[in-house]
Design an enzyme around this catalytic site. Structure first.
Site, PDB file in Angstrom:
ATOM      1  N   TYR A 197       3.184   8.740 -11.797  1.00 30.89           N
ATOM      2  CA  TYR A 197       2.357   8.186 -10.729  1.00 30.89           C
ATOM      3  C   TYR A 197       1.946   7.410 -11.177  1.00 30.89           C
ATOM      4  CZ  TYR A 197      -1.046   7.438  -7.144  1.00 30.89           C
ATOM      5  OH  TYR A 197      -2.480   7.164  -6.221  1.00 30.89           O
ATOM      6  N   ASN A 220       0.740  -1.176  -0.224  1.00 37.30           N
ATOM      7  CA  ASN A 220      -0.062  -0.315  -0.495  1.00 37.30           C
ATOM      8  C   ASN A 220       1.272   1.190   0.191  1.00 37.30           C
ATOM      9  OD1 ASN A 220      -2.545   1.334   0.940  1.00 37.30           O
ATOM     10  ND2 ASN A 220      -1.047   2.094   2.644  1.00 37.30           N
TER      11      ASN A 220
HETATM   12  P1  NAD Z   1      -1.495   8.054   2.389  1.00 37.23           P
HETATM   13  O1  NAD Z   1       0.128   9.478   1.684  1.00 37.23           O
HETATM   14  O2  NAD Z   1      -2.460   8.820   3.567  1.00 37.23           O
HETATM   15  O3  NAD Z   1      -0.396   7.258   2.820  1.00 37.23           O
HETATM   16  C1  NAD Z   1       0.715   6.868   2.489  1.00 37.23           C
HETATM   17  C2  NAD Z   1       1.179   5.924   3.220  1.00 37.23           C
HETATM   18  O4  NAD Z   1       2.569   5.247   2.409  1.00 37.23           O
HETATM   19  C3  NAD Z   1       2.294   7.032   4.476  1.00 37.23           C
HETATM   20  O5  NAD Z   1       2.101   6.171   5.449  1.00 37.23           O
HETATM   21  C4  NAD Z   1       3.422   7.424   4.216  1.00 37.23           C
HETATM   22  O6  NAD Z   1       3.873   7.559   5.597  1.00 37.23           O
HETATM   23  C5  NAD Z   1       4.351   5.486   3.730  1.00 37.23           C
HETATM   24  N1  NAD Z   1       5.013   5.396   3.086  1.00 37.23           N
HETATM   25  C6  NAD Z   1       5.574   6.400   2.016  1.00 37.23           C
HETATM   26  N2  NAD Z   1       6.253   5.765   1.235  1.00 37.23           N
HETATM   27  C7  NAD Z   1       6.859   5.221   2.005  1.00 37.23           C
HETATM   28  C8  NAD Z   1       7.914   4.574   2.385  1.00 37.23           C
HETATM   29  N3  NAD Z   1       9.102   4.650   1.433  1.00 37.23           N
HETATM   30  N4  NAD Z   1       8.346   3.235   2.974  1.00 37.23           N
HETATM   31  C9  NAD Z   1       7.037   2.449   3.575  1.00 37.23           C
HETATM   32  N5  NAD Z   1       5.915   3.380   3.952  1.00 37.23           N
HETATM   33  C10 NAD Z   1       5.862   4.706   2.909  1.00 37.23           C
HETATM   34  O7  NAD Z   1      -1.968   7.748   0.923  1.00 37.23           O
HETATM   35  P2  NAD Z   1      -2.894   7.287   1.381  1.00 37.23           P
HETATM   36  O8  NAD Z   1      -4.269   7.551  -0.034  1.00 37.23           O
HETATM   37  O9  NAD Z   1      -3.970   6.404   1.705  1.00 37.23           O
HETATM   38  O10 NAD Z   1      -2.590   5.819  -0.451  1.00 37.23           O
HETATM   39  C11 NAD Z   1      -2.732   4.437   0.019  1.00 37.23           C
HETATM   40  C12 NAD Z   1      -2.257   4.010  -1.489  1.00 37.23           C
HETATM   41  O11 NAD Z   1      -3.662   4.286  -2.084  1.00 37.23           O
HETATM   42  C13 NAD Z   1      -0.880   4.519  -2.216  1.00 37.23           C
HETATM   43  O12 NAD Z   1      -0.330   3.061  -2.543  1.00 37.23           O
HETATM   44  C14 NAD Z   1      -2.081   5.316  -3.292  1.00 37.23           C
HETATM   45  O13 NAD Z   1      -1.101   5.948  -4.617  1.00 37.23           O
HETATM   46  C15 NAD Z   1      -3.080   4.567  -3.883  1.00 37.23           C
HETATM   47  N6  NAD Z   1      -4.452   5.410  -3.726  1.00 37.23           N
HETATM   48  C16 NAD Z   1      -4.618   6.194  -3.358  1.00 37.23           C
HETATM   49  C17 NAD Z   1      -5.740   7.224  -3.662  1.00 37.23           C
HETATM   50  C18 NAD Z   1      -6.628   8.249  -2.985  1.00 37.23           C
HETATM   51  O14 NAD Z   1      -7.465   8.697  -3.541  1.00 37.23           O
HETATM   52  N7  NAD Z   1      -5.879   8.741  -1.673  1.00 37.23           N
HETATM   53  C19 NAD Z   1      -6.208   6.580  -5.465  1.00 37.23           C
HETATM   54  C20 NAD Z   1      -5.855   5.928  -6.034  1.00 37.23           C
HETATM   55  C21 NAD Z   1      -4.494   5.318  -5.004  1.00 37.23           C
END
Ligand code: NAD
Length: 262
Positions: free
Chosen positions: A162, A96
């Protein structure tokens, strides 16, 4: 055992969630813990991760936190060994952790910016999968979920690195589904649409846009006319990793309020 417990119960299972300290990852940790799994929260955000362990414990669940940067191979290898030593096994990996990277047109992105996004979003998924597979195999099988995005399926005129990274992890899940089916390891991708998390809130602030106005506009682009919440995605992940999803592998679960149905 009632039918819901039979389909979605995760008792005795261990799930590792990268980027599990906040947003979708944190909600997935809460959801899988309440289904009975022991949760390994892996993240660079140490205080958020530790706080979540406490919260899950207070709610009667089991969780532990390990600081982990998914781009560091040594750290990844060591962390998976440590968590298996502590919890005794590994059944589920949720890939994730992710970053959105610069919102610039392709010709303005530097190679270093492009590589940083690929490092976290693609190489991180590779490394965690690589070091989790032997442990999941030793547990007799299990499942892997890669967090892609609706922008791993359709294009969007922003954040080019991305979108490319999210298409990559979609295909990595399909390849792993085929490679590891004989070992009883399933691999699927999840494709969220617009979900209200710190990632999007921070992106709006960086662009000096009002988050509420921006979420309001985004909701108008979604057939269900609302922004998703992390639990919408966590519920889909629970389905994929639980007994309910035991015949599902190589699949794409789109959770986008209908955005890509056009
Ligand atoms: P977020 O930024 O709230 O959470 C992401 C987490 O990943 C954070 O806790 C961050 O510290 C951690 N992280 C980042 N780099 C890291 C690393 N190098 N090592 C370990 N941990 C790391 O984001 P989110 O929205 O909860 O996203 C979670 C996933 O869902 C991501 O892969 C994102 O691309 C995907 N996503 C999110 C959305 C959205 O609308 N929020 C849409 C599509 C996909």
């Amino acid at each position: 055992m009632n039918l819901t417990e039979k389909l979605f119960g995760m008792h005795g299972k261990v799930a590792a969630i990268t980027g599990g300290a906040r947003g979708i990852g944190a909600e997935t940790a809460r959801t899988l813990a309440s289904a009975g799994a022991a949760i390994a929260i892996l993240d660079v955000l140490v205080s958020e991760g530790r706080q979540l362990v406490e919260e899950i414990g207070m709610a009667g669940g089991k969780a532990a936190f390990w600081p982990l940067d998914v781009t560091c191979e040594d750290e990844v290898q060591r962390t998976f060994s440590k968590l298996v030593s502590q919890f005794g096994r590994l059944d589920v990996l949720v890939n994730n952790a992710g970053i959105d990277g610069p919102n610039l047109p392709t010709h303005e992105i530097t190679l270093a910016q492009w590589q940083r996004v690929m490092d976290v979003n693609v190489n991180g998924v590779f490394l965690c999968t690589r070091y989790a597979i032997p442990h999941i195999e030793a547990a007799g099988g299990g499942s892997i979920v890669n967090l892609s995005s609706m922008y791993g399926i359709v294009g969007g005129p922003d954040v080019p690195a991305y979108h490319a990274s999210k298409a990559a992890v979609r295909m990595m899940a399909k390849t792993d589904a085929m490679l590891y089916a004989a070992k009883n390891i399933r691999a699927n991708s999840v494709h969220p649409g617009y979900i209200r998390t710190p990632m999007l809130e921070e992106a709006f602030r960086q662009m000096q846009r009002d988050p509420e106005a921006s979420f309001g506009y985004m909701a108008t682009q979604v057939p269900l006319a609302r922004i998703g919440s992390p639990v919408d995605v966590a519920a889909g992940i629970l389905y994929l990793v639980s007994p309910a999803g035991s015949y599902v592998t190589g699949a794409e679960l789109v959770i986008d309020g209908g955005y890509t149905a056009r």
